[in-house]
Design a protein around this motif. Structure first.
Motif, PDB file in Angstrom:
ATOM      1  N   LYS A   1       0.828  -1.204   0.000  1.00 22.22           N
ATOM      2  CA  LYS A   1       0.000   0.000   0.000  1.00 22.22           C
ATOM      3  C   LYS A   1       0.866   1.260   0.000  1.00 22.22           C
ATOM      4  CE  LYS A   1      -4.123   1.689   2.345  1.00 22.22           C
ATOM      5  NZ  LYS A   1      -5.059   1.441   3.439  1.00 22.22           N
ATOM      6  N   ILE A   2       1.945   1.262   0.774  1.00 26.04           N
ATOM      7  CA  ILE A   2       2.850   2.411   0.851  1.00 26.04           C
ATOM      8  C   ILE A   2       3.544   2.627  -0.492  1.00 26.04           C
ATOM      9  CG2 ILE A   2       4.964   3.302   1.918  1.00 26.04           C
ATOM     10  CD1 ILE A   2       2.399   3.424   3.699  1.00 26.04           C
TER      11      ILE A   2
ATOM     12  N   LYS B   1       2.575   1.694  -3.488  1.00 23.14           N
ATOM     13  CA  LYS B   1       1.602   2.175  -4.468  1.00 23.14           C
ATOM     14  C   LYS B   1       1.254   3.646  -4.222  1.00 23.14           C
ATOM     15  CE  LYS B   1      -2.730   1.091  -6.720  1.00 23.14           C
ATOM     16  NZ  LYS B   1      -3.814   0.118  -6.840  1.00 23.14           N
ATOM     17  N   LYS B   2       1.098   4.011  -2.953  1.00 22.46           N
ATOM     18  CA  LYS B   2       0.772   5.394  -2.615  1.00 22.46           C
ATOM     19  C   LYS B   2       1.891   6.338  -3.046  1.00 22.46           C
ATOM     20  CE  LYS B   2      -1.101   6.157   1.416  1.00 22.46           C
ATOM     21  NZ  LYS B   2      -1.290   6.374   2.884  1.00 22.46           N
ATOM     22  N   LEU B   3       3.134   5.962  -2.775  1.00 20.77           N
ATOM     23  CA  LEU B   3       4.270   6.790  -3.189  1.00 20.77           C
ATOM     24  C   LEU B   3       4.300   6.941  -4.709  1.00 20.77           C
ATOM     25  CD1 LEU B   3       7.038   5.371  -0.827  1.00 20.77           C
ATOM     26  CD2 LEU B   3       6.116   7.707  -0.772  1.00 20.77           C
ATOM     27  N   ARG B   4       4.084   5.832  -5.391  1.00 15.52           N
ATOM     28  CA  ARG B   4       4.117   5.849  -6.854  1.00 15.52           C
ATOM     29  C   ARG B   4       3.028   6.745  -7.422  1.00 15.52           C
ATOM     30  NH1 ARG B   4       1.261   3.421 -10.544  1.00 15.52           N
ATOM     31  NH2 ARG B   4       0.336   1.838  -9.194  1.00 15.52           N
ATOM     32  N   THR B   5       1.806   6.601  -6.922  1.00 13.58           N
ATOM     33  CA  THR B   5       0.703   7.385  -7.469  1.00 13.58           C
ATOM     34  C   THR B   5       0.811   8.865  -7.093  1.00 13.58           C
ATOM     35  OG1 THR B   5      -0.743   6.749  -5.631  1.00 13.58           O
ATOM     36  CG2 THR B   5      -0.879   5.438  -7.653  1.00 13.58           C
ATOM     37  N   GLN B   6       1.362   9.159  -5.922  1.00 12.01           N
ATOM     38  CA  GLN B   6       1.564  10.559  -5.537  1.00 12.01           C
ATOM     39  C   GLN B   6       2.536  11.260  -6.482  1.00 12.01           C
ATOM     40  OE1 GLN B   6       2.784  10.261  -1.436  1.00 12.01           O
ATOM     41  NE2 GLN B   6       0.686  10.447  -0.683  1.00 12.01           N
TER      42      GLN B   6
ATOM     43  N   GLU C   1       2.901  -4.654  -5.366  1.00 17.97           N
ATOM     44  CA  GLU C   1       1.864  -3.692  -4.979  1.00 17.97           C
ATOM     45  C   GLU C   1       0.561  -4.356  -4.549  1.00 17.97           C
ATOM     46  OE1 GLU C   1       1.237  -0.595  -7.844  1.00 17.97           O
ATOM     47  OE2 GLU C   1       3.155   0.353  -7.373  1.00 17.97           O
TER      48      GLU C   1
ATOM     49  N   LYS D   1       7.203   3.719   7.558  1.00 22.49           N
ATOM     50  CA  LYS D   1       5.900   4.039   6.972  1.00 22.49           C
ATOM     51  C   LYS D   1       5.010   2.796   6.954  1.00 22.49           C
ATOM     52  CE  LYS D   1       7.329   7.851   3.945  1.00 22.49           C
ATOM     53  NZ  LYS D   1       6.396   8.883   4.431  1.00 22.49           N
ATOM     54  N   THR D   2       5.614   1.644   6.735  1.00 16.72           N
ATOM     55  CA  THR D   2       4.882   0.381   6.745  1.00 16.72           C
ATOM     56  C   THR D   2       4.331   0.104   8.142  1.00 16.72           C
ATOM     57  OG1 THR D   2       6.280  -0.481   4.983  1.00 16.72           O
ATOM     58  CG2 THR D   2       5.049  -2.095   6.275  1.00 16.72           C
TER      59      THR D   2
ATOM     60  N   GLU E   1       1.424   2.345   8.805  1.00 20.09           N
ATOM     61  CA  GLU E   1       0.244   1.890   8.069  1.00 20.09           C
ATOM     62  C   GLU E   1      -0.454   0.758   8.828  1.00 20.09           C
ATOM     63  OE1 GLU E   1      -2.701   1.640   5.330  1.00 20.09           O
ATOM     64  OE2 GLU E   1      -1.146   3.187   5.359  1.00 20.09           O
TER      65      GLU E   1
END
Length: 78
Positions: free
Chosen positions: A10-11, A13-18, A41, A69-70, A73
């Protein structure tokens, strides 16, 4: 162990999409296959320390920061 894989997934994917990156773009930058990144992911594959390092480095983080960060989460999911 599965909850750590899912949280790390999740982290990442979030970093990538941000950063408005596609899986293809990130996988090219860190030199892994797009399908492998997709499995990471989705929490379907365990990620190696080398790849944790490469992903963290790409996002200008220390591997320990990515893992922190993991942990955060996981705490937020409770």
């Amino acid at each position: 162990m599965e909850k750590y894989s899912k949280a790390l997934a999740k982290i990442i994917k979030k970093l990538r999409t941000q950063c408005n990156l596609t899986q293809e773009q990130l996988s090219f930058e860190i030199n892994i296959s797009t399908s492998y990144l997709g499995m990471i992911e989705r929490g379907e594959r365990n990620i190696s320390l080398k790849n944790i390092y490469e992903i963290a480095k790409y996002f200008k983080l220390k591997p320990s920061e990515l893992l922190q960060k993991t942990e955060e989460e996981i705490k937020n999911e409770r």
